[in-house]
Write a protein that holds these residues in place. Structure first.
Motif, PDB file in Angstrom:
ATOM      1  N   THR A   1       0.829  -1.205   0.000  1.00 58.02           N
ATOM      2  CA  THR A   1       0.000   0.000   0.000  1.00 58.02           C
ATOM      3  C   THR A   1       0.860   1.250   0.000  1.00 58.02           C
ATOM      4  OG1 THR A   1      -1.706  -1.164   1.265  1.00 58.02           O
ATOM      5  CG2 THR A   1      -1.810   1.241   1.232  1.00 58.02           C
ATOM      6  N   ALA A   2       0.596   2.158  -0.916  1.00 57.49           N
ATOM      7  CA  ALA A   2       1.243   3.468  -0.903  1.00 57.49           C
ATOM      8  C   ALA A   2       0.578   4.314   0.183  1.00 57.49           C
ATOM      9  CB  ALA A   2       1.119   4.135  -2.266  1.00 57.49           C
ATOM     10  N   GLU A   3       1.355   4.804   1.124  1.00 58.87           N
ATOM     11  CA  GLU A   3       0.796   5.543   2.250  1.00 58.87           C
ATOM     12  C   GLU A   3       1.067   7.041   2.180  1.00 58.87           C
ATOM     13  OE1 GLU A   3       2.612   3.435   5.464  1.00 58.87           O
ATOM     14  OE2 GLU A   3       1.142   1.794   5.398  1.00 58.87           O
ATOM     15  N   LYS A   4       2.253   7.418   1.751  1.00 55.62           N
ATOM     16  CA  LYS A   4       2.594   8.843   1.645  1.00 55.62           C
ATOM     17  C   LYS A   4       3.511   9.052   0.452  1.00 55.62           C
ATOM     18  CE  LYS A   4       3.338  11.391   5.296  1.00 55.62           C
ATOM     19  NZ  LYS A   4       3.939  12.054   6.499  1.00 55.62           N
ATOM     20  N   ILE A   5       3.220  10.099  -0.324  1.00 57.92           N
ATOM     21  CA  ILE A   5       4.039  10.469  -1.473  1.00 57.92           C
ATOM     22  C   ILE A   5       4.676  11.816  -1.173  1.00 57.92           C
ATOM     23  CG2 ILE A   5       4.043  11.019  -3.939  1.00 57.92           C
ATOM     24  CD1 ILE A   5       1.616   9.190  -4.246  1.00 57.92           C
TER      25      ILE A   5
END
Length: 442
Positions: free
Chosen positions: A221-225
């Motif tokens: 899961t991508a959580e922060k960019i």
């Protein structure tokens, strides 16, 4: 559309089963491009970038690829597409060509339609009244779209009398996944037309086969960019990935939810665009029937005159009968009424479909139901809805979402398609366009 003859019996989906290239967990690493999401847009972007010589990592939050493309091959013993179920605009749809080249049974949707009024088939005078109402609505929408009036269909369609709710359902909820007061005439006007085709083995099975060559890290899961410095740093559930560019292909529902944090926050105009492209609501209830209660041929449509509404949304379903020549039928709900059913839970959608069938065909029909299944896209945390349509006044948002941020963040998906939005082909082409743009920057 022209009629076609009944095709051969269902080929075994197992003959076409093929797993994509799943690889290990994400770790602190460097790559040219990170692709977030392994639906049609993510897969096409990753493949195109890889073919241009860039290093690419593709991550997917769920445990499978495909996004809203999902075929259930177990519940009924025949394929049941729980999400995308048609290949729209065949003339410009690469998946139809891929399927034909790889042994799938791709065939045109027949044009047989059965319509009921109450408990009987529609008569000629009623049919004429319905078609007249439908033409009035489409003419008003077409003129508004042509004249670039970014307003809702409900604001330009004249009073349609007794057929108003039926037309509302068939043009709005059944096609756009939104009611006529909730989407833009200009957005509707720009959508590409064309013939619909089916895949007998299931659209999800077809997509899985087409994506075999693309490596994907699932359950990541991508959580922060983070994009404030040079390049992009993405914090995921399995580690941190740094890249020169990132392609975000999650739905506008996920973007609007805030499940992925952007640091610094996205530009205000981009945030506003996301809000102007909300997800609609649409889902199928699949019923396997031991008897053809409709008396129709394979892949025939069934609709009926709608007389009730719930909070302004038509209370109705549209059906695809005898899908692929099998005993499986799709009963589709859309718009705010679909949302109402999904929020009600506890088999509310199944109960509604059965109650409507009993009203039209008699109480005995329930004994012919062998099995049922459906999928709740509204509460799926990887989608939060079915597909996006611009709000009245929000047509500009698609152009805005196609603009990259600082030559580092690109968005792709069906919502970013210029004319094939809401379709698999539109998402696929959006990924290709983004890959081309990135190759011009890196």
């Amino acid at each position: 559309m022209t009629e076609i003859s009944r095709r051969q019996l269902l080929l075994s989906a197992a003959a076409f089963s093929a797993a994509p290239l799943f690889i290990g967990r994400a770790q602190a690493t460097d790559t040219d491009v990170l692709v977030i999401g392994a639906g049609a847009a993510g897969i096409s972007a990753a493949r195109a970038l890889k073919s241009r010589g860039y290093s690419v990592i593709t991550i997917e939050a769920s445990g499978r690829i495909g996004g809203r493309i999902l075929t259930d091959n177990e519940s009924f013993g025949v394929p049941f597409d729980m999400g995308a179920s048609r290949l729209h605009n065949r003339e410009n749809n690469p998946f139809a060509d891929y399927g034909l080249a790889n042994g799938f049974d791709i065939y045109r949707a027949p044009d047989e339609t059965l319509m009921y009024v109450g408990d009987r088939p529609i008569n000629d005078s009623e049919k004429a009244a319905f078609f007249q109402a439908q033409r009035k609505a489409l003419r008003a929408m077409w003129r508004a779209g042509r004249d670039e009036l970014d307003v809702s269909p409900a604001s330009v369609i004249p009073d349609l009398g007794d057929w108003g709710l039926t037309v509302d359902f068939l043009i709005g909820a059944y096609e756009i996944a939104k009611d006529l007061d909730s989407f833009s005439c200009v957005d509707w006007y720009t959508a590409a037309g064309g013939s619909d085709f089916y895949c007998r083995q299931g659209i999800g099975t077809l997509f899985q086969h087409s994506a075999r060559d693309v490596a994907v890290q699932t359950d990541v899961t991508a959580e922060k960019i983070r994009w404030g410095g040079q390049g992009v740093t993405v914090e995921t559930s399995e580690g941190t990935i740094t890249a020169k560019a990132v392609v975000v292909t999650v739905s506008t529902g996920v973007l609007a939810s805030g499940d992925i944090e952007f640091d610094p926050p996205l530009p205000v105009k981009k945030q506003e665009a996301i809000q102007e492209l909300p997800m609609g609501h649409y889902f199928h209830v699949g019923l396997q029937m031991s008897k053809n209660i409709f008396g129709t041929g394979a892949d025939a449509y069934f609709n009926y005159k709608v007389d009730e509404e719930v909070d302004g949304s038509p209370k109705a379903f549209g059906a695809l009968t005898n899908a692929g020549g099998t005993d499986l039928c799709y009963f589709d709900m859309g718009g705010d009424f679909a949302k109402h059913l999904l929020e009600a839970g506890n088999n509310a959608a199944y109960d509604f479909v059965v109650s409507e069938l009993k009203r039209m065909f008699g109480n005995h029909i329930e004994k012919y139901i062998v099995e049922s299944n459906s999928y709740d896209w509204l509460h799926d945390p990887y989608t939060y809805g079915s597909y996006a349509a611009a709000k009245p006044g929000g047509f500009w948002a698609r152009d805005e979402m196609r603009e990259n941020i600082a030559d580092r963040i690109w968005f792709a998906g069906e919502a970013m398609s210029d004319d094939d939005w809401s379709t698999i082909a539109g998402a696929h082409k959006s990924g290709l366009i983004v890959a081309e743009e990135i190759s011009e920057v890196l």
